[in-house]
Design a protein around this motif. Structure first.
Motif, PDB file in Angstrom:
ATOM      1  N   LEU A   1       0.830  -1.169  -0.009  1.00 31.44           N
ATOM      2  CA  LEU A   1      -0.013   0.152  -0.086  1.00 31.44           C
ATOM      3  C   LEU A   1       0.873   1.245  -0.091  1.00 31.44           C
ATOM      4  CD1 LEU A   1      -2.731  -1.064   2.448  1.00 31.44           C
ATOM      5  CD2 LEU A   1      -2.820  -1.067  -0.193  1.00 31.44           C
ATOM      6  N   LEU A   2       1.840   1.435   0.648  1.00 33.07           N
ATOM      7  CA  LEU A   2       2.958   2.381   0.861  1.00 33.07           C
ATOM      8  C   LEU A   2       3.338   2.552  -0.643  1.00 33.07           C
ATOM      9  CD1 LEU A   2       4.567   1.528   4.287  1.00 33.07           C
ATOM     10  CD2 LEU A   2       2.881   3.771   3.754  1.00 33.07           C
ATOM     11  N   GLU A   3       3.775   1.608  -1.248  1.00 34.48           N
ATOM     12  CA  GLU A   3       4.225   1.670  -2.551  1.00 34.48           C
ATOM     13  C   GLU A   3       3.424   2.115  -3.653  1.00 34.48           C
ATOM     14  OE1 GLU A   3       5.839  -2.417  -3.277  1.00 34.48           O
ATOM     15  OE2 GLU A   3       7.684  -2.007  -2.102  1.00 34.48           O
TER      16      GLU A   3
ATOM     17  N   SER B   1      15.549   2.254 -12.430  1.00 36.68           N
ATOM     18  CA  SER B   1      14.634   1.112 -11.701  1.00 36.68           C
ATOM     19  C   SER B   1      13.679   1.718 -10.758  1.00 36.68           C
ATOM     20  CB  SER B   1      15.700   0.160 -10.788  1.00 36.68           C
ATOM     21  OG  SER B   1      16.323   0.899  -9.757  1.00 36.68           O
ATOM     22  N   GLY B   2      13.980   2.836 -10.282  1.00 37.62           N
ATOM     23  CA  GLY B   2      12.949   3.496  -9.430  1.00 37.62           C
ATOM     24  C   GLY B   2      12.510   4.971  -9.539  1.00 37.62           C
ATOM     25  N   PRO B   3      11.866   5.102 -10.990  1.00 39.96           N
ATOM     26  CA  PRO B   3      11.722   6.754 -10.926  1.00 39.96           C
ATOM     27  C   PRO B   3      10.503   7.182 -10.275  1.00 39.96           C
ATOM     28  CG  PRO B   3      10.896   5.129 -12.897  1.00 39.96           C
ATOM     29  CD  PRO B   3      11.776   4.185 -12.094  1.00 39.96           C
ATOM     30  N   ASP B   4       9.570   6.401  -9.751  1.00 43.82           N
ATOM     31  CA  ASP B   4       8.423   6.643  -9.069  1.00 43.82           C
ATOM     32  C   ASP B   4       8.997   7.291  -7.737  1.00 43.82           C
ATOM     33  OD1 ASP B   4       6.639   6.525 -10.947  1.00 43.82           O
ATOM     34  OD2 ASP B   4       5.889   4.630 -10.252  1.00 43.82           O
ATOM     35  N   LEU B   5       9.956   6.516  -6.997  1.00 45.78           N
ATOM     36  CA  LEU B   5      10.743   7.060  -5.796  1.00 45.78           C
ATOM     37  C   LEU B   5      11.262   8.126  -5.858  1.00 45.78           C
ATOM     38  CD1 LEU B   5      10.825   6.038  -2.849  1.00 45.78           C
ATOM     39  CD2 LEU B   5      12.939   4.896  -3.840  1.00 45.78           C
TER      40      LEU B   5
ATOM     41  N   THR C   1       4.086   7.092   4.562  1.00 45.57           N
ATOM     42  CA  THR C   1       4.421   6.845   2.974  1.00 45.57           C
ATOM     43  C   THR C   1       5.945   7.490   3.006  1.00 45.57           C
ATOM     44  OG1 THR C   1       2.309   7.042   2.250  1.00 45.57           O
ATOM     45  CG2 THR C   1       4.111   7.314   0.642  1.00 45.57           C
ATOM     46  N   VAL C   2       6.024   8.795   3.419  1.00 45.71           N
ATOM     47  CA  VAL C   2       7.343   9.677   3.559  1.00 45.71           C
ATOM     48  C   VAL C   2       8.435   8.667   4.338  1.00 45.71           C
ATOM     49  CG1 VAL C   2       8.479  11.488   4.657  1.00 45.71           C
ATOM     50  CG2 VAL C   2       6.257  11.773   3.736  1.00 45.71           C
ATOM     51  N   THR C   3       8.142   8.101   5.685  1.00 43.31           N
ATOM     52  CA  THR C   3       9.004   7.325   6.092  1.00 43.31           C
ATOM     53  C   THR C   3       9.355   6.104   5.461  1.00 43.31           C
ATOM     54  OG1 THR C   3       7.952   7.892   8.343  1.00 43.31           O
ATOM     55  CG2 THR C   3       9.315   6.028   8.338  1.00 43.31           C
ATOM     56  N   HIS C   4       8.459   5.460   4.427  1.00 46.16           N
ATOM     57  CA  HIS C   4       8.729   4.397   3.918  1.00 46.16           C
ATOM     58  C   HIS C   4       9.768   4.836   2.587  1.00 46.16           C
ATOM     59  CE1 HIS C   4       8.256   0.701   1.170  1.00 46.16           C
ATOM     60  NE2 HIS C   4       7.791   1.721   0.044  1.00 46.16           N
ATOM     61  N   ALA C   5       9.405   6.017   2.022  1.00 43.84           N
ATOM     62  CA  ALA C   5      10.405   6.436   0.881  1.00 43.84           C
ATOM     63  C   ALA C   5      11.693   6.610   1.422  1.00 43.84           C
ATOM     64  CB  ALA C   5       9.539   7.792   0.474  1.00 43.84           C
ATOM     65  N   ILE C   6      11.802   7.383   2.737  1.00 37.43           N
ATOM     66  CA  ILE C   6      13.130   7.528   3.279  1.00 37.43           C
ATOM     67  C   ILE C   6      13.852   6.357   3.384  1.00 37.43           C
ATOM     68  CG2 ILE C   6      14.357   8.204   5.327  1.00 37.43           C
ATOM     69  CD1 ILE C   6      12.212  10.120   5.742  1.00 37.43           C
ATOM     70  N   ARG C   7      13.296   5.484   4.077  1.00 29.21           N
ATOM     71  CA  ARG C   7      13.886   4.009   4.165  1.00 29.21           C
ATOM     72  C   ARG C   7      14.247   3.497   2.885  1.00 29.21           C
ATOM     73  NH1 ARG C   7       9.688   2.879   8.159  1.00 29.21           N
ATOM     74  NH2 ARG C   7       8.810   1.579   6.355  1.00 29.21           N
ATOM     75  N   THR C   8      13.310   3.297   1.959  1.00 26.99           N
ATOM     76  CA  THR C   8      13.737   2.704   0.595  1.00 26.99           C
ATOM     77  C   THR C   8      14.845   3.634  -0.149  1.00 26.99           C
ATOM     78  OG1 THR C   8      11.539   1.927   0.559  1.00 26.99           O
ATOM     79  CG2 THR C   8      12.617   2.060  -1.587  1.00 26.99           C
TER      80      THR C   8
END
Length: 201
Positions: free
Chosen positions: A27-29, A107-111, A73-80
């Protein structure tokens, strides 16, 4: 208006649920992809549910409020982002610096797009700044650490911020314009400059 309220008489065809029970990370992704395409203002329970192919209620169950969804979502993005960050291999050699940058963008343009959207949104929503600062302090420290391994003297803040700003600009340009080869050329020039500072040119 609450995002949890269903419109009365909404007769639009519902998207078939594909992934009932999808985990929190999925869901976070999905939330990252929503923001990457439409900005933070498009981040709603329904948008995430549609993107993930789950029920609206499942997203509500996991997050409870839109603010919680944004924060997680922000926290998830930071970790990733930090796990995908490839400033260097830790060898202390300029030739190895930021070798994975091009592949990271591809490989991760959305991020990457999510992070730029967050930067812009933080100008309007100062409460997001602590999250951004946490992300960027980690990036700055990674750049400082790599330069410290290369240079005969500890790098000053101006230098490691300058190097990071160059990398960030290259990421943004590749994200928007493509042009992988231009990014590679610019990185080669940056490595040459760093080599000049270390005597490894």
């Amino acid at each position: 208006m609450s995002d949890s309220a269903e419109p009365v008489g909404d007769q639009r065809p519902r998207k078939r649920v594909r992934n009932y029970g999808t985990g929190r990370v999925a869901l976070l992704e999905a939330a990252v992809r929503v923001v990457a395409r439409g900005g933070l203002r498009k981040l709603t329970y329904r948008a995430v549910a549609e993107e993930a192919g789950v029920t609206h209620g499942l997203v509500v169950h996991h997050f409870g409020s839109r603010d919680a969804l944004i924060e997680e979502t922000v926290t998830h993005a930071i970790r990733t982002s930090l796990s995908a960050s490839t400033l260097g291999l830790g060898t202390g050699k300029p030739a190895d610096f930021a070798t994975g940058l091009v592949g990271m963008v591809e490989s991760g343009p959305d991020l990457q797009a999510f992070q730029y959207e967050l930067l812009l949104e933080a100008r309007r929503r100062p409460e997001l700044l602590p999250h951004l600062r946490a992300l960027y302090e980690e990036y700055f420290e990674a750049a400082r650490g790599e330069l410290a391994r290369m240079l005969p003297h500890p790098p000053g803040r101006g230098l490691y911020r300058l190097v990071f700003a160059a990398l960030e600009g290259l990421v943004l340009h590749q994200l928007v314009f493509g042009e992988r080869e231009v990014t590679e050329e610019a990185l080669a020039e940056l490595r040459d400059l760093l080599g000049g500072l270390t005597g490894d040119a």
